[in-house]
Design a protein around this motif. Sequence first.
Motif, short mmCIF file in Angstrom:
data_model
loop_
_atom_site.label_atom_id
_atom_site.label_comp_id
_atom_site.label_asym_id
_atom_site.label_seq_id
_atom_site.Cartn_x
_atom_site.Cartn_y
_atom_site.Cartn_z
N ALA A 1 0.81 -1.22 0.00
CA ALA A 1 0.00 0.00 0.00
C ALA A 1 0.85 1.27 0.00
N HIS A 2 2.12 1.12 0.38
CA HIS A 2 2.97 2.31 0.53
C HIS A 2 3.12 3.08 -0.77
N PHE A 3 3.15 2.36 -1.89
CA PHE A 3 3.43 3.02 -3.16
C PHE A 3 2.15 3.39 -3.93
N ARG A 4 0.98 3.14 -3.32
CA ARG A 4 -0.25 3.53 -3.99
C ARG A 4 -0.36 5.04 -4.10
N LEU B 1 6.44 8.91 -7.06
CA LEU B 1 7.75 9.28 -7.61
C LEU B 1 8.68 8.07 -7.57
N MET B 2 9.13 7.65 -8.73
CA MET B 2 9.97 6.45 -8.86
C MET B 2 11.34 6.83 -9.41
N HIS C 1 14.20 11.17 -11.13
CA HIS C 1 12.96 10.44 -10.82
C HIS C 1 11.90 10.78 -11.84
N HIS C 2 10.87 9.96 -11.89
CA HIS C 2 9.73 10.23 -12.76
C HIS C 2 8.45 9.93 -11.99
N TYR C 3 7.38 10.54 -12.43
CA TYR C 3 6.07 10.36 -11.81
C TYR C 3 5.36 9.22 -12.52
N GLN C 4 5.05 8.15 -11.79
CA GLN C 4 4.48 6.96 -12.41
C GLN C 4 3.05 6.73 -11.95
N ASN C 5 2.15 6.53 -12.91
CA ASN C 5 0.76 6.28 -12.58
C ASN C 5 0.29 5.07 -13.36
#
Length: 255
Positions: free
Chosen positions: A95-98, A102-103, A248-252
């Motif tokens: 759940a932490h990465f939901r 930022l990856m 980093h990049h924003y991942q969805n």
Amino acid sequence: MNPVSSNPPSDGTSGNGSPSFRPLYQQIKALITQSLQSGEWKPGELMPSEVELAARFKVSQGTVRKAIDELAAENLVVRRQGKGTFVATHHEERAHFRFLKLMPDEGVPHHPDNRIVEVKRIRAPAEVARLLELKSGDAVVYIKRVQSFDGAPTILEELWLPGQLFKGLTAERLVEYKGPMYGLFESEFGTRMIRATEKIRAVGADSAAAEYLQVLEGTPLLCAERVSFTYGDKAVELRRGLYLTAKHHYQNELS
């Protein structure tokens, strides 16, 4: 408990007592959600079996299964093979990465280090009050923090939380708590974040952001404004983050 057909959930009626025309499994989903909201089953707890729920609501096990399927898809519950269905919790690693999007461009995703800059109770500015559905001037808890990956400041965040819900939230409690912030909100303040809406735009770092993130003024940043909601679509957090995306990049995930 009456059969569902004679006692549909309140949000499924027209408001004058006429019956709901939603599929039966959606009525069961709404009733289970009401039980989650009321705290009948706590985060991390094992829920009754599908057979028990079917008996409780006087519907077929297949109807209950379909309702649970949707709740699992929405991350409200978690199925564990051979163990049953559990109420989802922000304390689970998955759940932490939901909500942290930022990856790193290279390497394994990991949690940033937090530095709490400021925590204070203030009167809600008009825009904050509007987004949190509060009255202008109502008390909110304001938090500013810097998050760093491998020692490099990468995220500057500001948060506004309804003061009534988050009485007693202090910088000391935030610093002492070692898990994810949403885990603290869940376990100590009984507020679970269910979903969020976001607006994302590109901005240049102003002088304050440049200082916190240790970059030149005008450096390109990603600005994300998020409103998070708990059960019943109640807004419980406004969060504005400035992200440095050099490494980093924003991942969805879209589904």
